[in-house]
Design a protein around this motif. Structure first.
Motif, PDB file in Angstrom:
ATOM      1  N   ARG A  72       5.235   4.904   1.872  1.00 16.45           N
ATOM      2  CA  ARG A  72       5.654   6.287   2.075  1.00 16.45           C
ATOM      3  C   ARG A  72       5.927   6.579   3.563  1.00 16.45           C
ATOM      4  O   ARG A  72       6.835   7.345   3.906  1.00 16.45           O
ATOM      5  CB  ARG A  72       4.601   7.245   1.528  1.00 16.45           C
ATOM      6  N   GLY A  73       5.153   5.978   4.484  1.00 16.57           N
ATOM      7  CA  GLY A  73       5.372   6.180   5.925  1.00 16.57           C
ATOM      8  C   GLY A  73       6.717   5.614   6.373  1.00 16.57           C
ATOM      9  O   GLY A  73       7.470   6.270   7.112  1.00 16.57           O
ATOM     10  N   GLU A 108       0.850  -1.195   0.000  1.00 15.58           N
ATOM     11  CA  GLU A 108       0.000   0.000   0.000  1.00 15.58           C
ATOM     12  C   GLU A 108       0.876   1.231   0.000  1.00 15.58           C
ATOM     13  O   GLU A 108       1.877   1.302   0.728  1.00 15.58           O
ATOM     14  CB  GLU A 108      -0.912  -0.021   1.214  1.00 15.58           C
ATOM     15  N   GLU A 109       0.471   2.173  -0.753  1.00 16.15           N
ATOM     16  CA  GLU A 109       1.294   3.358  -0.946  1.00 16.15           C
ATOM     17  C   GLU A 109       1.573   4.102   0.361  1.00 16.15           C
ATOM     18  O   GLU A 109       2.690   4.543   0.624  1.00 16.15           O
ATOM     19  CB  GLU A 109       0.605   4.293  -1.954  1.00 16.15           C
ATOM     20  N   MET A 110       0.556   4.212   1.234  1.00 11.26           N
ATOM     21  CA  MET A 110       0.726   4.958   2.480  1.00 11.26           C
ATOM     22  C   MET A 110       1.758   4.306   3.388  1.00 11.26           C
ATOM     23  O   MET A 110       2.573   5.003   4.027  1.00 11.26           O
ATOM     24  CB  MET A 110      -0.613   5.075   3.206  1.00 11.26           C
ATOM     25  N   GLU A 111       1.717   2.962   3.454  1.00  6.65           N
ATOM     26  CA  GLU A 111       2.681   2.267   4.308  1.00  6.65           C
ATOM     27  C   GLU A 111       4.105   2.445   3.791  1.00  6.65           C
ATOM     28  O   GLU A 111       5.034   2.660   4.561  1.00  6.65           O
ATOM     29  CB  GLU A 111       2.332   0.784   4.371  1.00  6.65           C
ATOM     30  N   LYS A 153       9.496   7.771   5.062  1.00 11.43           N
ATOM     31  CA  LYS A 153       9.650   9.018   5.817  1.00 11.43           C
ATOM     32  C   LYS A 153      10.408   8.776   7.129  1.00 11.43           C
ATOM     33  O   LYS A 153      11.312   9.543   7.505  1.00 11.43           O
ATOM     34  CB  LYS A 153       8.275   9.612   6.098  1.00 11.43           C
TER      35      LYS A 153
END
Length: 750
Positions: free
Chosen positions: A444-445, A439-442, A448
């Protein structure tokens, strides 16, 4: 028979001087002993065998929370993989790391019989089990993160650490002992929290000297406790130079009993002293009657030390009793300090406290930098992989199509999405079941978080101040783990000044008090008889020798001998020969000049005053306490020069002085005309032309003068009968009618 094959031609032979060959080989042996066996590394405080034991236990996953494994397994793995020496040597080293009376902070948690403070041997390694402690875990922390350098093992089949990360100040905290070739090391244990406080001060002030660190490091902290009785000055000198010693005494207390009785209870004994051997030694001293103040000793120890010393009687001074034990037994021992360590693992050097802690801190910084670089590479690799995962997620259908249709999908993926080798490999190795997690959010998280961590690591690597801040945080963590409020970190060894006692009382405490009779012959032979013997008619003497005088004394008494050289000599009655035989010459016990002789020998009672005089007729009054010397050479009191010599001595007991010369002339004058001195030639007592002084006497005018005649009978004259000889000091006097022709008053000092 077949033809014999000739021997092969010898290889080229080089002639080498035997001396050069021996020097070269012995030097190689010495270096290997120094660097590979006897001296600890200043960075982790370990010798190779200890380092290999801990690393071997780590490979066996013997963490503090793991189930212990047989010591035989540990020893076998260490011997086979890293340490090709005797199994017993490895086991002995491991046992020491587990003994809480040998190691201040044990590195091994032993299960089973690992020996005890009595000196009993541990059980064989097939019966015991072991695992690491938290202290060992601190020493190994970071070893999987490229924290230290590795080297090939002895057979080059594996690798072992050159040094451990050493997150604990093990060198000084646990100490070390070792004997190499031409050098040795002896480092007593210290308190870890105090070492950490001193290290933190060094981080703030890198140029701090060893003496300033003594504000935190008070001295050694032994696992068995005890009391250090050295002065602060000598302790400071030891830590500044790296060489010295510590005087450690057992801790004791007086325990009251019924009806006024008491005993001394010893609760802590000096470091490295075996309790059973200590008790045996005290018992031997008792049997040899060298501890007259001690009645009995018994061991009531369970898990804690409890040695009970019973006094001979309740009137004994407990301080003197313990002083006698401290002097003759291992209840007081001297622990050496020789901070001889390997600097950077290569150079043996004696260092002070500050340099020792500086080596440890520099090592922590090096480990921090290596671990930071290792973590930086890991993060950068993961960020690269995450970048590929994000591309794959955004183009998942196309990625799947390429993988399904292409024979060699890797170069196609790299070309299509401009991926790196690492990214393409990560995508190809990804399992189908993980597609749902992309998943993109995971992604990217995680990206970061890693970039923030990477920024911090780069900041640490770019700034020396940041590096020391991190090292300080690591040291504070260790300090908190082993602080003064924790059971393991609480200081065990205390400091005190050694109590001062009267030396005479201490020496008397070493001798059993018994009555004796001291016998001295005319030729100066001395002996003692048991008890107070009045009848000496049965005594035999050497040819041409006979009894001069005898007196009652005790084995604790001291004798004073006045020599013709004007010196007083001190002798212990307890050291004089017994009554069997003819005794020994007094010269055997003192350094009496060859041309000198003994004028008088008597018991030192203290507090009296003597009138001493020389052959030239000079003399003075001296206090008995000023006549006592502590060496065999004696103490010069009456100054005389050859041919003049000391001739007479008399106890001052009266107000009149009688002086008689070899010319049989006597003069009597008031005592107050004679000065009192501690040393000197004195004043003239009687004037002579061709004669010399023969004897002196001090008497009370009310009682008159008494003396012994040639038959040993007591004779006397009243003051009225002596009026013809009354005069002043330095008079020539008159002929002494009625006095012995020997010109002696015959009154010996007693």
């Amino acid at each position: 028979m077949g033809k014999r094959t000739p021997p092969p031609e010898p290889a080229e032979v080089h002639e080498v001087m035997l001396r050069d060959a021996l020097e070269e080989r012995y030097l190689a042996y010495a270096l290997s002993t120094i660097t590979g066996r006897a001296l600890p590394d200043a960075r982790d405080g370990l010798k190779p065998v200890h380092r290999r034991i801990l690393y071997g236990m780590r490979l066996l996953n013997l963490n503090p929370t793991a189930v212990p494994k047989k010591s035989a397994k540990i020893v076998g793995d260490v011997m086979g993989s890293f340490h090709p020496h005797g199994d017993q040597a490895i086991y002995d080293a491991m046992v020491r790391l587990a003994q809480n009376f040998s190691s201040r902070y044990p590195l091994v948690d032993g299960q089973g019989n690992f020996g005890n403070i009595d000196g009993d041997n541990p059980a064989a390694y097939r019966y015991t089990e072991a695992r690491m402690t938290d202290v060992a875990r601190l020493l190994l922390e970071g070893i999987d993160e490229d924290g230290v350098e590795f080297k090939p093992t002895y057979d080059s089949t594996a690798k072992e650490p050159v040094v451990l990360p050493g997150g604990f100040p093990n060198l000084l905290a646990n100490g070390a002992q070792g004997i190499a070739v031409g050098m040795a090391t002896s480092i007593p244990p210290h308190n870890a929290a105090e070492l950490c406080d001193a290290a933190l001060h060094l981080i703030d002030k890198p140029d701090a000297k060893s003496k300033s660190l003594l504000k935190w490091v008070k001295g050694p902290d032994f696992p068995t406790g005890g009391i250090v009785v050295d002065s602060k000055e000598s302790i400071a000198e030891a830590y500044v130079t790296g060489r010295g010693s510590f005087r450690v005494r057992a801790k004791w207390e007086q325990e009251e009993g019924a009806r006024g009785t008491w005993v001394v209870v010893i609760t802590e004994i000096p470091y490295l002293v075996q309790k059973s051997r200590l008790v045996e030694k005290i018992a031997e001293l008792l049997n040899e009657k060298k501890l007259p103040l001690v009645g009995d000793v018994r061991d009531e120890s369970a898990e804690d030390v409890r040695l009970v010393i019973e006094p001979k009687s309740r009137a004994v001074d407990p301080e003197l009793l313990m002083e006698s034990l401290f002097r003759l037994s291992e209840l007081e021992s001297r622990i050496p300090l020789n901070l001889n360590v390997l600097i950077k693992g290569r150079i043996p050097k004696v260092v002070g406290l500050a340099e020792c802690l500086r080596e440890w801190l520099d090592h922590l910084r090096d480990v921090l930098i290596r671990r930071s670089n290792y973590r930086k590479e890991q993060i950068e690799h993961r960020l690269e992989v995450l970048g590929g995962f994000l591309i794959a997620y955004l183009n998942i259908d196309k990625v799947i199509k390429i993988i399904r249709t292409e024979d060699e999908p890797k170069p196609v993926l790299i070309k299509t999405f401009k991926l790196t080798e690492v990214q393409a490999e990560a995508i190809l190795n990804m399992r189908l079941r993980n597609l749902r997690k992309l998943e993109e959010m995971e992604i990217r998280g995680e990206d970061k978080e890693l970039r923030a961590e990477l920024k911090g690591i780069k900041g640490i690597l770019a700034s020396e101040a940041e590096q020391w801040t991190k090292v300080g945080e690591q040291v504070r963590k260790v300090r908190d783990m082993f602080g003064s409020k924790t059971p393991l970190g609480k200081r065990r060894t205390q400091f005190a000044d050694a109590p001062e006692h009267d030396l005479a009382a201490i020496e008397e405490a070493f001798v059993e008090r018994e009555p004796v009779t001291v016998v001295i012959s005319e030729k100066g032979w001395v002996r003692t008889l048991k008890g107070h013997v009045a009848d000496l008619s049965g005594l035999t003497f050497k040819t041409d020798d006979k009894l001069d005088h005898a007196f009652f004394a005790e084995t604790t008494s001291k004798l004073l001998a006045f020599g013709t050289n004007g010196k007083f000599y001190s002798l212990d009655v307890a050291k004089l020969p017994g009554g069997r035989g003819h005794g020994e010459p007094i010269r055997m016990f003192i350094d009496l000049d060859q041309d000198a002789a003994i004028v008088s020998t008597f018991i030192n009672k203290g507090g009296r005053k003597f009138l001493i005089a020389s052959g030239e007729g000079q003399g003075f009054i001296v206090n008995e306490d000023d006549c006592v010397g502590n060496t065999r050479k004696g103490k010069q009191v009456l100054n005389v020069e050859v041919p003049n010599e000391a001739r007479a001595i008399a106890v001052v007991a009266g107000d009149r002085v009688a002086v008689i010369g070899t010319n049989h002339k006597m003069v009597i004058f008031p005592l107050d005309q004679v000065p009192e001195m501690a040393r000197g030639r004195g004043v003239r007592l009687q004037k002579y032309l061709k004669a010399e002084l023969s004897d002196v006497a001090v008497f009370d005018a009310k009682e008159g003068l008494s003396w012994k005649d040639s038959a040993g009978r007591d004779q006397s004259m009243t003051t009225k009968e002596l009026s013809d000889w009354n005069g002043n000091r330095a008079d020539a006097g008159r002929l002494a009618h009625g006095l012995p022709k020997s010109n002696k008053f015959g009154k010996a000092v007693e």
